[in-house]
Design a protein around this motif. Structure first.
Motif, short mmCIF file in Angstrom:
data_model
loop_
_atom_site.label_atom_id
_atom_site.label_comp_id
_atom_site.label_asym_id
_atom_site.label_seq_id
_atom_site.Cartn_x
_atom_site.Cartn_y
_atom_site.Cartn_z
N LEU A 75 76.36 30.22 28.38
CA LEU A 75 75.72 30.28 29.58
C LEU A 75 75.74 31.35 30.20
CD1 LEU A 75 73.34 27.93 29.23
CD2 LEU A 75 73.31 29.10 27.57
N ASP A 76 75.30 32.60 30.52
CA ASP A 76 75.63 32.99 31.64
C ASP A 76 74.88 33.05 32.74
OD1 ASP A 76 77.04 34.85 33.79
OD2 ASP A 76 75.81 36.63 32.55
N HIS A 81 68.31 10.31 19.21
CA HIS A 81 67.39 10.50 17.68
C HIS A 81 67.81 11.33 16.77
CE1 HIS A 81 63.49 10.86 15.59
NE2 HIS A 81 63.05 9.71 15.81
N PRO A 82 67.70 10.54 15.39
CA PRO A 82 68.10 11.67 14.66
C PRO A 82 67.52 12.47 14.02
CG PRO A 82 67.50 9.02 13.81
CD PRO A 82 67.25 9.72 15.17
N ASN A 83 66.31 13.19 14.74
CA ASN A 83 65.97 14.63 14.53
C ASN A 83 66.00 15.23 15.93
OD1 ASN A 83 63.54 12.19 12.64
ND2 ASN A 83 64.90 14.08 11.42
N VAL A 84 67.02 14.84 17.19
CA VAL A 84 67.24 15.78 18.48
C VAL A 84 68.84 16.17 18.15
CG1 VAL A 84 66.71 15.85 20.32
CG2 VAL A 84 65.43 14.54 19.89
N VAL A 85 68.97 17.57 18.57
CA VAL A 85 70.63 17.56 18.37
C VAL A 85 71.24 16.87 19.35
CG1 VAL A 85 70.31 19.64 20.18
CG2 VAL A 85 72.06 20.34 18.08
N CYS A 86 72.55 16.15 18.56
CA CYS A 86 73.25 15.48 19.33
C CYS A 86 74.18 16.40 20.40
CB CYS A 86 74.37 14.50 18.37
SG CYS A 86 75.34 13.23 19.19
N LEU A 87 73.82 16.16 22.19
CA LEU A 87 74.77 16.50 23.04
C LEU A 87 76.57 15.46 23.21
CD1 LEU A 87 74.90 18.16 25.78
CD2 LEU A 87 74.43 16.30 26.49
N LEU A 88 77.56 16.29 23.09
CA LEU A 88 78.86 15.78 23.25
C LEU A 88 79.61 16.18 24.53
CD1 LEU A 88 80.05 16.59 19.41
CD2 LEU A 88 78.81 15.04 20.79
N GLY A 89 78.79 16.88 25.28
CA GLY A 89 79.56 17.24 26.26
C GLY A 89 78.98 18.56 27.08
N TYR A 90 79.65 19.24 27.83
CA TYR A 90 79.69 19.96 28.30
C TYR A 90 80.91 20.84 29.62
CZ TYR A 90 79.28 17.93 33.33
OH TYR A 90 79.25 17.81 34.89
N SER A 91 80.92 21.82 30.36
CA SER A 91 81.88 22.19 30.48
C SER A 91 81.32 23.84 31.36
CB SER A 91 82.99 22.98 29.51
OG SER A 91 84.55 23.30 30.40
N ALA A 92 82.40 23.67 32.61
CA ALA A 92 81.76 24.93 33.31
C ALA A 92 83.20 26.03 34.03
CB ALA A 92 81.35 24.73 34.72
N HIS A 93 82.70 27.12 33.96
CA HIS A 93 84.03 28.08 34.35
C HIS A 93 83.62 29.38 35.49
CE1 HIS A 93 88.41 30.07 33.84
NE2 HIS A 93 87.76 31.35 33.46
N ASP A 94 84.25 29.39 36.28
CA ASP A 94 83.08 30.77 37.38
C ASP A 94 81.24 30.49 36.98
OD1 ASP A 94 85.61 31.21 37.52
OD2 ASP A 94 85.68 32.74 36.22
N ASP A 95 81.39 31.55 36.46
CA ASP A 95 79.72 31.46 36.82
C ASP A 95 79.14 31.29 34.95
OD1 ASP A 95 79.44 31.97 39.32
OD2 ASP A 95 78.96 34.28 39.27
N GLU A 114 87.33 20.33 29.09
CA GLU A 114 88.04 21.82 29.80
C GLU A 114 87.62 22.12 28.99
OE1 GLU A 114 89.60 20.98 33.10
OE2 GLU A 114 90.09 18.64 33.45
N TYR A 115 87.41 23.76 29.82
CA TYR A 115 87.15 24.73 29.25
C TYR A 115 88.59 25.25 28.38
CZ TYR A 115 87.28 29.65 29.65
OH TYR A 115 87.20 31.17 28.98
N LYS A 116 90.05 24.94 28.79
CA LYS A 116 90.79 25.75 28.03
C LYS A 116 90.37 25.14 26.47
CE LYS A 116 94.05 26.27 31.85
NZ LYS A 116 95.41 25.93 32.56
N LEU A 117 90.32 24.23 26.55
CA LEU A 117 90.51 23.14 25.32
C LEU A 117 89.57 24.40 24.38
CD1 LEU A 117 91.10 21.42 23.44
CD2 LEU A 117 89.35 19.94 25.07
N LEU A 118 87.94 24.38 24.85
CA LEU A 118 87.20 25.28 23.74
C LEU A 118 87.86 26.28 24.62
CD1 LEU A 118 84.05 23.84 26.30
CD2 LEU A 118 84.51 22.81 24.00
N GLU A 119 87.84 27.05 25.18
CA GLU A 119 88.92 28.72 24.83
C GLU A 119 89.65 28.46 23.43
OE1 GLU A 119 90.62 31.86 27.40
OE2 GLU A 119 91.48 29.83 27.74
#
Length: 335
Positions: A183-184, A206-220, A142-147
């Motif tokens: 990202l805009d 992989h240990p030498n590739v950054v780990c993705l934890l999640g994503y979010s969106a808000h408007d654009d 959720e966007y509010k959590l990241l904000e």
């Protein structure tokens, strides 16, 4: 290792038997003479007679005795040399075996650490739900959590800046720190890069590739949440305030090897192969122990998934392969 020990025992027994065989066949100090009974007077007279010598040694026998001693000395010296060589060989093989096991353990521990981070992140927040995107489970936050975690994306939390936005340091519940890329996506290129990076990283572990934890969106605006890399990027370490003073020669070599391992995984073990297309020092991130991890897969492509004749040239000038820049050729040499 067991074969070497068996050879060592056989050689030792053989040399031990050879030594005792040569020692057992060594002739007596003087020849055995069977003569009739000689009186004490004649013996004493013979002892004082200048023309008679009792118990004189044979020169040929003395030469053979010296030859046997020399042979035994050579056998002992050769056996000692063989023992030393075998011991060094055993130590070398043991070192190779131990280093191979330790490297595998380090790789597994890094994977387990990433798994612990991801599982703890997914299990602590009710605002996280799982969605399916091209068959992959990705965390939507959720966007509010990241904000709240970034203090409304305050400037003091900026870790870096890219072409379409900034990366912020975020503090979630239970002091869990993550990195959030903002990202805009008002333009089509930014939206395409966002979707591409999320799709690729959701399938790469992989240990030498950054780990993705999640994503979010808000408007654009779109957000990508990664594991936090405490020492930021290699570019900041080399060209920032410290000017590379924190990087020893051993650490620089390790960063280069970590980067090569990450690229090898993308090129050789991903199916289809992933080509980064924008590998540079700012996209090589460093964790608290200066382990290097590849990041920023917005321009990455999967080998064979796109029409090479209509492939758009992308990347940073000075960091792309000359064949790709001049002819648009895509191959495993392209990073």
């Amino acid at each position: 290792m067991k074969l070497l020990l068996i050879l060592f025992v056989v050689l030792f027994v053989f040399l031990h038997q050879s030594f005792w065989i040569h020692a057992s066949i060594e002739p007596l100090p003087g020849p055995l003479v069977f003569s009739p009974l000689i009186s004490p007077v004649s013996t004493s007279m013979a002892a004082f007679s200048p023309g008679i010598q009792m118990g004189s040694e044979d020169p040929h026998h003395h030469h053979m005795d010296a030859h046997h001693k020399l042979l035994i000395a050579l056998i002992i010296a050769c056996s000692a040399l063989c023992l030393i060589i075998l011991a060094l060989l055993c130590l070398w093989l043991y070192h190779l075996k131990y280093s191979f096991k330790s490297s595998n353990k380090n790789a597994k521990s890094k994977d387990s650490e990433n798994g612990v981070v991801l599982s703890s992140f997914l299990g602590k927040f009710t605002s996280v739900r799982m969605v399916s995107k091209k068959g992959s489970a990705i965390s939507f936050i959720e966007y509010k959590l990241l904000e709240k975690a970034t203090d409304s994306f305050h400037e003091s939390n900026i870790l870096g800046e890219g072409g379409f936005g900034c990366v912020y340091k975020a503090k979630l519940d239970d002091n869990l720190h993550v990195a959030v890329k903002k990202l805009d996506c008002a333009t089509q290129d930014a939206g395409r890069e966002f979707e591409n990076e999320v799709d690729l990283l959701s399938n790469i572990h992989h240990p030498n590739v950054v780990c993705l934890l999640g994503y979010s969106a808000h408007d654009d605006t779109r957000f990508i949440v990664y594991e936090l890399m405490e020492n930021r990027s290699l570019d900041i370490q080399l060209h920032g305030p410290s000017h590379g003073s924190a990087l020893t020669w051993h650490m620089r070599m390790k960063i280069a090897l970590d980067t090569a391992r990450g690229l090898e995984y993308l090129h050789e073990h991903c199916n289809p192969a992933v080509i980064h297309r924008d590998l540079k020092s700012s996209n090589i991130l460093l964790d608290s122990k200066f382990n290097a991890k590849l990041s920023d897969f917005g321009l990455a492509i999967t080998d064979g998934s796109q029409n090479k004749n209509n492939l758009k040239l992308s990347g940073t000038l000075g960091y792309v392969a000359p064949e790709y820049l001049l002819d648009g050729m895509v191959g495993k040499f392209l990073i």
